[in-house]
Design an enzyme around this catalytic site. Structure first.
Site, mmCIF file in Angstrom:
data_model
loop_
_atom_site.group_PDB
_atom_site.id
_atom_site.type_symbol
_atom_site.label_atom_id
_atom_site.label_comp_id
_atom_site.label_asym_id
_atom_site.label_seq_id
_atom_site.Cartn_x
_atom_site.Cartn_y
_atom_site.Cartn_z
ATOM 1 N N ASP A 124 1.037 -1.110 0.005
ATOM 2 C CA ASP A 124 0.043 -0.020 0.043
ATOM 3 C C ASP A 124 0.704 1.276 0.091
ATOM 4 O O ASP A 124 2.103 1.031 0.494
ATOM 5 C CB ASP A 124 -0.916 0.108 1.207
ATOM 6 C CG ASP A 124 -1.995 -1.131 1.002
ATOM 7 O OD1 ASP A 124 -2.541 -1.259 0.151
ATOM 8 O OD2 ASP A 124 -2.247 -1.610 2.072
ATOM 9 N N ASP A 142 -6.991 -1.461 -4.495
ATOM 10 C CA ASP A 142 -8.119 -1.013 -3.507
ATOM 11 C C ASP A 142 -9.017 -0.016 -4.124
ATOM 12 O O ASP A 142 -10.332 -0.193 -3.733
ATOM 13 C CB ASP A 142 -7.504 -0.566 -2.203
ATOM 14 C CG ASP A 142 -6.769 -1.609 -1.615
ATOM 15 O OD1 ASP A 142 -6.761 -2.736 -1.639
ATOM 16 O OD2 ASP A 142 -5.766 -1.235 -0.972
#
Length: 164
Positions: A124, A142
């Site tokens: 991330d 995401d």
């Protein structure tokens, strides 16, 4: 039964998903090479930073601290979801908004499965925050899942309105 143009539509939907998977993997690769773990680079100070973190769990780090079994559990869920979505795209590819939403979700699921299989964790690098409030860091996969889910809700609202 699928209509005559269904294979072509399926190819377009899978092509979109493949392009988003490539974008997801490219941006993660760039983040890993450009940032040190935990480093924050302000993009819009007070709101948006690039940072490099890893998530061994699912959304919002759900089960991140489990003993390692979650890697394969979430990989299996991602693969099962991808198979189901491809089946849905093959059956309902003519429903443009619905199929577009599913293509986004498919891309996100596979993008994060790739990370889990290769690294045992998801990379991330996007961090949104304001004052003391921080949204958990996330990635392109995401974003694709989130936008796809929102579009599924919109598609259902529109479908119900048309049925009235």
């Amino acid at each position: 039964m699928a209509s005559r143009g269904a294979p072509n539509r399926l190819g377009r939907h899978l092509g979109l998903a493949a392009a988003l998977i490539a974008l997801d993997q490219l941006t993660k690769w760039i983040a890993v090479r450009a940032l040190d773990f935990g480093e924050r680079v302000p993009v819009i100070p007070g709101f948006f930073d690039f940072t490099l973190v890893y998530n061994r769990g699912a959304a919002f780090s759900f089960l991140a601290g489990a003993g390692g079994w979650q890697r394969w559990f979430f990989t299996g869920i991602g693969i099962a979801a991808a198979v189901f979505i491809v089946w849905m795209l093959a059956r309902h590819g003519s429903q443009r908004l619905f199929a577009f939403a599913l293509s986004l979700i498919l891309a996100g699921a596979i993008g994060n499965v790739i990370d889990r299989v290769w690294q045992g964790k998801v990379t991330d690098f996007v961090l949104l925050y304001w004052r003391d409030w921080h949204w958990p860091a996330f990635n392109v996969a995401d974003m694709a899942i989130t936008f796809g889910a929102a579009l599924l809700i919109l598609d259902e609202i529109l479908r119900v309105r048309r049925a009235r």
